[in-house]
Structures are given as structure tokens and as C-alpha cells.
Design a protein around this motif. Structure first.
Motif, PDB file in Angstrom:
ATOM      1  N   LEU A  74       0.797  -1.227   0.033  1.00  0.00           N
ATOM      2  CA  LEU A  74      -0.094   0.003  -0.138  1.00  0.00           C
ATOM      3  C   LEU A  74       0.793   1.290  -0.079  1.00  0.00           C
ATOM      4  O   LEU A  74       0.639   1.957  -0.700  1.00  0.00           O
ATOM      5  CB  LEU A  74      -0.952  -0.098   1.306  1.00  0.00           C
ATOM      6  N   ALA A  75       1.868   1.431   0.734  1.00  0.00           N
ATOM      7  CA  ALA A  75       2.692   2.411   0.714  1.00  0.00           C
ATOM      8  C   ALA A  75       3.483   2.700  -0.654  1.00  0.00           C
ATOM      9  O   ALA A  75       3.534   3.767  -0.965  1.00  0.00           O
ATOM     10  CB  ALA A  75       3.934   2.339   1.716  1.00  0.00           C
ATOM     11  N   ARG A  76       3.948   1.458  -1.154  1.00  0.00           N
ATOM     12  CA  ARG A  76       4.598   1.791  -2.418  1.00  0.00           C
ATOM     13  C   ARG A  76       3.364   2.311  -3.509  1.00  0.00           C
ATOM     14  O   ARG A  76       3.519   3.246  -4.354  1.00  0.00           O
ATOM     15  CB  ARG A  76       5.110   0.380  -3.152  1.00  0.00           C
ATOM     16  N   LEU A  77       2.311   1.685  -3.509  1.00  0.00           N
ATOM     17  CA  LEU A  77       1.097   2.131  -4.388  1.00  0.00           C
ATOM     18  C   LEU A  77       0.993   3.771  -4.023  1.00  0.00           C
ATOM     19  O   LEU A  77       0.741   4.575  -5.131  1.00  0.00           O
ATOM     20  CB  LEU A  77      -0.151   1.298  -4.091  1.00  0.00           C
ATOM     21  N   LEU A  78       0.860   4.253  -2.867  1.00  0.00           N
ATOM     22  CA  LEU A  78       0.606   5.511  -2.622  1.00  0.00           C
ATOM     23  C   LEU A  78       1.834   6.295  -2.759  1.00  0.00           C
ATOM     24  O   LEU A  78       1.682   7.564  -3.417  1.00  0.00           O
ATOM     25  CB  LEU A  78       0.442   5.580  -1.085  1.00  0.00           C
ATOM     26  N   MET A  79       2.744   5.864  -2.589  1.00  0.00           N
ATOM     27  CA  MET A  79       4.295   6.496  -3.346  1.00  0.00           C
ATOM     28  C   MET A  79       4.185   6.876  -4.857  1.00  0.00           C
ATOM     29  O   MET A  79       4.341   7.835  -5.248  1.00  0.00           O
ATOM     30  CB  MET A  79       5.343   5.866  -2.820  1.00  0.00           C
ATOM     31  N   LEU A  80       3.858   5.757  -5.523  1.00  0.00           N
ATOM     32  CA  LEU A  80       3.775   5.803  -6.970  1.00  0.00           C
ATOM     33  C   LEU A  80       2.775   6.759  -7.476  1.00  0.00           C
ATOM     34  O   LEU A  80       2.987   7.532  -8.276  1.00  0.00           O
ATOM     35  CB  LEU A  80       3.537   4.392  -7.372  1.00  0.00           C
ATOM     36  N   ASP A  81       1.508   6.739  -6.704  1.00  0.00           N
ATOM     37  CA  ASP A  81       0.406   7.750  -6.969  1.00  0.00           C
ATOM     38  C   ASP A  81       0.877   9.200  -6.961  1.00  0.00           C
ATOM     39  O   ASP A  81       0.706   9.967  -7.594  1.00  0.00           O
ATOM     40  CB  ASP A  81      -0.819   7.342  -6.242  1.00  0.00           C
ATOM     41  N   GLN A  82       1.605   9.309  -5.801  1.00  0.00           N
ATOM     42  CA  GLN A  82       2.068  10.738  -5.522  1.00  0.00           C
ATOM     43  C   GLN A  82       3.065  11.199  -6.450  1.00  0.00           C
ATOM     44  O   GLN A  82       2.936  12.398  -7.203  1.00  0.00           O
ATOM     45  CB  GLN A  82       2.479  10.861  -4.131  1.00  0.00           C
ATOM     46  N   ARG A  83       4.011  10.277  -6.857  1.00  0.00           N
ATOM     47  CA  ARG A  83       4.970  10.595  -7.655  1.00  0.00           C
ATOM     48  C   ARG A  83       4.584  10.796  -9.019  1.00  0.00           C
ATOM     49  O   ARG A  83       4.940  11.691  -9.910  1.00  0.00           O
ATOM     50  CB  ARG A  83       6.134   9.615  -7.703  1.00  0.00           C
ATOM     51  N   CYS A  84       3.658  10.145  -9.434  1.00  0.00           N
ATOM     52  CA  CYS A  84       3.066  10.032 -10.930  1.00  0.00           C
ATOM     53  C   CYS A  84       2.319  11.525 -11.044  1.00  0.00           C
ATOM     54  O   CYS A  84       2.404  12.071 -12.119  1.00  0.00           O
ATOM     55  CB  CYS A  84       2.091   8.955 -11.002  1.00  0.00           C
ATOM     56  N   ASP A  85       1.749  11.914  -9.900  1.00  0.00           N
ATOM     57  CA  ASP A  85       0.811  13.215  -9.931  1.00  0.00           C
ATOM     58  C   ASP A  85       1.774  14.243 -10.174  1.00  0.00           C
ATOM     59  O   ASP A  85       1.562  15.292 -10.903  1.00  0.00           O
ATOM     60  CB  ASP A  85       0.220  13.385  -8.705  1.00  0.00           C
ATOM     61  N   ALA A  86       3.067  14.134  -9.642  1.00  0.00           N
ATOM     62  CA  ALA A  86       4.171  15.370  -9.924  1.00  0.00           C
ATOM     63  C   ALA A  86       4.837  15.416 -11.251  1.00  0.00           C
ATOM     64  O   ALA A  86       5.646  15.948 -11.380  1.00  0.00           O
ATOM     65  CB  ALA A  86       4.973  15.240  -8.649  1.00  0.00           C
ATOM     66  N   ALA A  87       4.557  13.999 -11.884  1.00  0.00           N
ATOM     67  CA  ALA A  87       5.633  13.867 -12.940  1.00  0.00           C
ATOM     68  C   ALA A  87       5.245  14.600 -13.934  1.00  0.00           C
ATOM     69  O   ALA A  87       4.000  14.848 -14.171  1.00  0.00           O
ATOM     70  CB  ALA A  87       5.701  12.320 -13.161  1.00  0.00           C
ATOM     71  N   ARG A  88       6.258  14.672 -14.932  1.00  0.00           N
ATOM     72  CA  ARG A  88       5.925  15.434 -16.322  1.00  0.00           C
ATOM     73  C   ARG A  88       5.217  14.425 -17.200  1.00  0.00           C
ATOM     74  O   ARG A  88       5.782  13.242 -17.405  1.00  0.00           O
ATOM     75  CB  ARG A  88       7.350  15.839 -16.915  1.00  0.00           C
ATOM     76  N   MET A  89       4.125  14.796 -17.791  1.00  0.00           N
ATOM     77  CA  MET A  89       3.709  13.814 -18.710  1.00  0.00           C
ATOM     78  C   MET A  89       3.480  14.334 -19.935  1.00  0.00           C
ATOM     79  O   MET A  89       3.317  15.619 -20.308  1.00  0.00           O
ATOM     80  CB  MET A  89       1.998  13.723 -18.271  1.00  0.00           C
ATOM     81  N   PRO A  90       3.830  13.607 -21.055  1.00  0.00           N
ATOM     82  CA  PRO A  90       4.003  12.165 -21.077  1.00  0.00           C
ATOM     83  C   PRO A  90       5.347  11.836 -20.445  1.00  0.00           C
ATOM     84  O   PRO A  90       6.375  12.610 -21.010  1.00  0.00           O
ATOM     85  CB  PRO A  90       3.953  11.466 -22.572  1.00  0.00           C
ATOM     86  N   PRO A  91       5.643  10.821 -19.671  1.00  0.00           N
ATOM     87  CA  PRO A  91       7.023  10.521 -19.095  1.00  0.00           C
ATOM     88  C   PRO A  91       7.847  10.108 -19.991  1.00  0.00           C
ATOM     89  O   PRO A  91       7.479   9.646 -21.105  1.00  0.00           O
ATOM     90  CB  PRO A  91       6.673   9.600 -18.083  1.00  0.00           C
TER      91      PRO A  91
END
Length: 173
Positions: A74-91
């Protein structure tokens, strides 16, 4: 009276999605689809990054399984979700690889996820609750707060003691 086994599959799925919405703020299928689309990865690759089997992730996505049992997953999923929100798209593919590697290497501890330092660098892990507390208060104030909270909230007091540099002590020095 019907049993769970007699309940139609569609009703079980709807109930599972609603339970996931209550637990995680959205059905896990929605979250997983958003991540796999945003990162351009397969569900199997996401499962490997999170530390679960593709079959388990599939069951969570389809709401046949409601809860993520492992707090580290769950922690990894939340971390990935947060990092994905902050990432440049398309990555950029290399950035996706680096992000997935960082998330896969993260280890859960009670103080929060411990993110290893990037390869080739030394230094403490970032992102723990104790680190956040240290950034807003002096050690003496953290120790005083631990003493005040200790009798009623020993778990919170321990995090405050860790932040104050007094891990494991029951009384502030």
C-alpha cells in the motif's frame, strides 16, 4: 436469506468497489488504470514494482479482493500515485524506469516508507514522519511533546522521540 456465494457476481463486484472507495478513496481498478496509462506500463510490471503477484493485482483491480493486506505494498502504491501526480506527462521511458526502481526498492517502516538514497549517493532515507517533524520543531520541543503525549498516545510519542533523537527512551532526557 442469500449467502455471499449466492450473491450475483455483479453485485459482489459493485460491493467490493464501494468498499475500496471507502478504504482508499477510489476503487483500486481506477487507480491502477490511471497509473498504468500515465506511465505506459503493463499491470504485470506495476505488480512487480509494488511487490505483489500479477494475479493478486488483478483480483484487486476487479474488486474480487477488497483490501491490500501488506502495508508495504500500500505504501508503494501511494508513493507511486503521488510521484505520478508530480511527474511530467508524458513521461520519458528512462524516468519511468527510474521511478519504478525507486518505488520497488522502498521499504516500509512504522515511521513511514524509507526511500533509499539514489544509487551512488550516501545519506539518510528521506520522507519519514520523524524527518518531517524535525523540519518544523527543535529536538527539545519534540521531546516535550513526546512526554505530554506518552501516556495517552505511546505510538505517537515514540515517533516524536525518534524525531528528537531519543528513539526507544520512555522519558525525555
Amino acid at each position: 436469506m442469500s449467502t455471499v456465494a449466492e450473491e450475483p457476481a455483479g453485485a459482489r463486484t459493485a460491493r467490493g468497489r464501494e468498499q475500496q472507495r471507502e478504504l482508499y478513496g477510489a476503487p483500486l481498478g481506477d487507480r491502477v488504470r490511471r497509473l498504468t496509462c500515465a506511465l505506459g506500463i503493463s499491470q504485470a510490471r506495476l505488480a512487480r514494482t509494488l511487490g505483489i503477484s500479477p494475479a493478486m493485482l488483478s483480483q484487486l483491480v476487479s474488486a474480487r479482493r477488497v483490501k491490500i493486506g501488506d502495508p508495504a505494498v500500500l505504501a508503494r502504491l501511494l508513493m507511486l500515485d503521488q510521484r505520478c501526480d508530480a511527474a511530467r506527462m508524458p513521461p520519458v521511458p528512462q524516468a519511468v524506469d527510474a521511478l519504478l526502481d525507486e518505488v520497488a526498492r522502498a521499504r516500509w517502516q512504522w515511521a513511514g516508507p524509507r526511500i533509499p538514497a539514489p544509487r551512488g549517493r550516501r545519506g539518510p532515507a528521506r520522507g519519514s514522519a520523524a524527518d518531517a517533524l524535525r523540519s518544523i520543531a527543535e529536538p527539545a520541543r519534540l521531546a516535550a511533546a513526546a512526554a505530554a503525549l506518552g501516556p495517552a498516545f505511546p505510538e505517537l510519542a515514540e515517533v516524536l522521540r525518534q524525531a528528537a533523537g531519543r528513539s526507544g527512551s520512555r522519558h525525555p532526557a
